[in-house]
Design an enzyme around this catalytic site. Structure first.
Site, short mmCIF file in Angstrom:
data_model
loop_
_atom_site.label_atom_id
_atom_site.label_comp_id
_atom_site.label_asym_id
_atom_site.label_seq_id
_atom_site.Cartn_x
_atom_site.Cartn_y
_atom_site.Cartn_z
N ASP A 93 7.76 4.90 1.41
CA ASP A 93 8.43 5.28 2.86
C ASP A 93 9.81 4.88 2.96
O ASP A 93 10.53 4.23 1.93
CB ASP A 93 7.36 4.44 3.80
CG ASP A 93 7.23 3.04 3.55
OD1 ASP A 93 8.39 2.47 2.70
OD2 ASP A 93 6.43 2.12 4.15
N HIS A 415 4.02 9.23 -4.77
CA HIS A 415 3.34 9.58 -3.55
C HIS A 415 4.58 8.65 -3.13
O HIS A 415 5.24 7.23 -2.64
CB HIS A 415 2.68 8.70 -2.89
CG HIS A 415 2.03 9.02 -1.93
ND1 HIS A 415 1.58 9.74 -1.30
CD2 HIS A 415 2.62 7.73 -1.05
CE1 HIS A 415 1.29 9.71 0.32
NE2 HIS A 415 1.95 8.35 0.03
N ASP A 467 -3.50 12.90 -9.60
CA ASP A 467 -1.90 13.09 -10.72
C ASP A 467 -1.45 13.68 -8.77
O ASP A 467 -1.55 14.54 -8.99
CB ASP A 467 -0.93 13.97 -11.78
CG ASP A 467 0.34 13.66 -11.28
OD1 ASP A 467 0.30 13.01 -10.04
OD2 ASP A 467 1.35 13.71 -12.55
N GLU A 476 1.37 6.32 -5.34
CA GLU A 476 2.03 5.25 -4.93
C GLU A 476 2.64 4.32 -5.35
O GLU A 476 2.08 3.13 -6.00
CB GLU A 476 1.96 4.76 -3.36
CG GLU A 476 3.36 4.10 -2.51
CD GLU A 476 2.91 4.00 -1.58
OE1 GLU A 476 3.52 3.62 -0.71
OE2 GLU A 476 1.76 3.83 -0.67
#
EC number: 3.2.1.4
Length: 496
Positions: A93, A415, A467, A476
C-alpha cells in the site's frame, strides 16, 4: 495473541495491496548439482536489501537503483507544519505505518551489528546502512518534541479502497500522532529501540549522526516509560495485542548495548518479571528479541538475567523440531508455520533469532540447550535455521523461490500497487483509484515492474502457493519480512 491473526486478516483485506518493482539487477542465481541446491547467498542478500529502495517514500536520491520508482508523497505532514517526508511504505500500500517501520529498522540494524563483517565481505554494508538511515531519518523527523511522536501518514481505509501508484496517489495523507494525552508506549519504545540500534551501526562512520540517534532514543524511551498507555487505544491499524512490556524491555536492551549506561541494565533487571515465554517474534511481540540480546549479557557475567536467558531458551525449544516443548509445527515440506496470514514474517524472524542465538552459544563456548529430554547444539539450531532460508529460496514442494527476482520461478503477481501498475516513467498519465482496481488489480497479467528482492507472505500450511494478486495473505510482501531475512541470509555467509 488470539486476536492477532484476526487483525492481520482484517488489515490485509482492507489493504488489498502488493509490493513489486523493477530494479537493475540480474536474476537470482541457483546452480544445480548432484547434491542439494547451491544457492548464491550473496546475491540473495543483495536483493533482500535492494527491496527497500522499492519501498521508499519521499524524494528519491540520485543513487536510487530501483528505476521504476519516482518521487512520491512530498507534502506529507505539510498541513500540520511538520516534515514527514521519507520513510517506507509498509507493504503493498501507500501508507507509512511507523510501528512496523521502526521494527523493520531495528531488525536491519541488528543484522548490521551482528553480521557487519559478513555483509561487508560481499559489498552490501553500504547499501544496508542506507536502508537503515532512510528509516531512521523519518523517525527523527517524526519525533518533534520530547512527548510528541508521529506514528502514521496516510488514511488506511481510503488508501486500501484504492489501487494507485505512490507517485500519483490522491488519497488523504492523514497524520496520526501520540503524545502525553494519547500515549502509545509500544510505538515510542520501538522507535527508541530502532534508533539506539541504528546508533551502533553509525558510531564508527558518522559519530555526530550516531549521537543524534542515541539522544532521540533516550528521549523516546523516557516518553514511553513515563507516559504508559497501550497503542491499542491510539491506533487505526497495526494495533497492539501483546502489551507494551516487551517493547520497553527491547528498547532498554538496545539502549544498554548502545550506551553502556548501567541504568538501563538496572531497569531490565528490576522489570524482568515482565519477560514471558513466547513462540513468535513479530512487529507486535518483541520479547524474544530482548531475551536474545540479553542472553549475551548473561553469558558475559550478568547472572541476574537468568530468567531472561531461560525464557530465550524456551523460544528455541518452542520452534525446534524434536523438542519436547515444541509449539510451532512445520508444513509437510518443512517450513515453520505460525499462522496462515503472511506466515513468512514469523518464519524469517524466528530464523533470525535461531541464527543469532546459535552464534551467541558458539561465542560463549556453550555446548547447547536442553528442551526437556532433548538437547540441541548450536550447530543443530543453525542447521535447522538454514533449512528455512533454503525453503524460501527454492527448496520446497512448489520448487519456487518466494523472493521475487531470485531463481527462475518466483511470484509474478505480487499484491503491490507500485509493482502492478506501469511505472510513471513509461505511463505518465494518471491512474486513478477505480482505474487501478479494474485495469491492474484485477488483471491476470504479471506485474509490469519486478520488485526484485520482495519476499511474499508465502505458502499455506500444505506448502501450496497461489500466485494471485488478490491473495493478500500469501502474495503480499512487507518490510519486516525482508528485514528479518537480511540477518538470516547474512548468517549463511558466516562460518558459525
Amino acid at each position: 495473541m488470539g486476536y492477532h491473526s484476526v487483525f492481520i486478516a482484517v488489515f490485509l483485506w482492507s489493504s488489498m495491496v502488493c509490493h513489486n518493482g523493477l530494479a537493475m539487477m540480474d536474476d537470482g542465481k541457483l546452480t544445480s548439482s548432484s547434491g542439494p541446491p547451491n544457492y548464491d547467498y550473496a546475491d540473495a542478500l543483495a536483493k533482500a536489501i535492494l527491496f527497500f529502495e522499492g519501498q521508499r517514500s519521499g524524494k528519491l536520491p540520485s543513487s536510487q537503483r530501483v528505476k521504476w520508482r519516482e518521487d512520491s508523497a512530498l507534502s506529507d505532514g505539510k498541513l500540520q507544519n511538520v516534515n514527514l517526508m521519507g520513510g517506507y511504505y509498509d507493504a503493498g500500500d501507500n501508507v507509512k505505518f511507523g510501528w512496523p517501520m521502526a521494527f523493520s529498522t531495528s531488525l536491519l540494524s541488528w543484522a548490521a551489528v551482528e553480521y557487519e563483517s559478513e555483509i561487508s565481505s560481499v559489498n552490501q554494508l553500504g547499501y544496508l546502512q542506507s536502508a537503515i538511515r532512510w528509516g531512521a531519518d523519518f523517525m527523527l523527523r517524526a519525533h518533534t518534541s520530547p512527548t510528541t511522536l508521529y506514528t502514521q501518514v496516510g488514511d488506511g481505509n481510503a488508501d486500501h479502497n484504492c489501487w494507485e501508484r505512490p507517485e500519483d496517489m490522491d488519497t488523504p495523507r492523514t497524520v496520526y500522532k501520540i503524545d502525553a494525552n494519547s500515549p502509545g508506549t509500544e510505538v515510542a519504545a520501538e522507535y527508541a529501540a530502532a534508533l539506539s540500534a541504528a546508533s551502533i551501526v553509525f558510531k564508527k562512520i558518522d559519530a555526530k549522526y550516531s549521537s543524534t540517534l542515541l539522544s532521540h532514543s533516550k528521549s523516546l524511551f523516557d516518553f514511553a516509560d513515563k507516559n504508559r498507555g497501550s497503542y491499542s487505544g491510539s491506533c487505526p491499524f497495526y494495533c497492539s495485542y501483546s502489551g507494551y512490556q516487551d517493547e520497553l524491555l527491547w528498547a532498554a536492551a538496545w539502549l544498554y548495548k548502545a550506551s553502556g549506561e548501567s541504568k538501563y541494565l538496572s531497569y531490565i533487571i528490576s522489570n524482568q518479571g515482565w519477560s514471558q515465554t513466547v513462540s513468535e517474534f513479530s512487529w507486535d511481540n518483541k520479547f524474544v528479541g530482548a531475551q536474545t540480546l540479553l542472553t549475551e549479557e548473561f553469558y558475559g557475567g550478568k547472572k541476574d538475567l537468568a530468567k531472561i536467558k531461560t525464557d530465550a531458551e524456551s523460544f528455541i525449544c518452542a520452534v525446534m523440531p524434536g523438542s519436547n516443548s515444541r509449539q510451532i509445527k512445520t508444513t509437510p515440506g518443512g517450513l515453520l508455520f505460525t499462522r496462515d496470514s503472511s506466515n513468512l514474517q514469523y518464519t524469517t524472524s524466528s530464523t533470525m533469532v535461531l541464527f543469532i542465538f546459535s552464534r551467541i552459544l558458539n561465542r560463549n563456548h556453550i555446548n547447547g540447550i536442553n528442551c526437556g529430554s532433548s538437547h540441541f547444539t548450536a550447530s543443530q539450531i543453525r542447521g535447522f535455521a538454514k533449512t528455512q532460508v533454503e525453503y524460501i529460496l527454492g527448496k520446497n514442494p512448489m520448487k519456487m523461490s518466494y523472493m521475487v527476482g531470485f531463481g527462475s520461478k518466483y511470484p509474478k503477481q505480487l499484491h503491490h500497487r507500485g509493482s502492478s501498475i506501469p511505472s510513471i516513467k513509461v505511463h505518465p498519465a494518471k491512474v486513478g483509484c477505480n482505474a487501478g482496481l479494474s485495469d491492474y488489480y484485477n488483471s491476470a497479467n504479471p506485474n509490469p515492474n519486478t520488485h526484485v528482492g520482495a519476499i511474499v507472505g508465502g505458502p499455506d500450511s500444505n506448502d501450496r502457493f497461489n500466485d494471485a494478486r488478490s491473495d493478500y495473505s500469501h502474495a503480499e510482501p512487507t518490510t519486516y519480512i525482508n528485514a528479518a531475512f537480511v540477518a538470516s541470509i547474512s548468517a549463511l555467509l558466516a562460518k558459525t
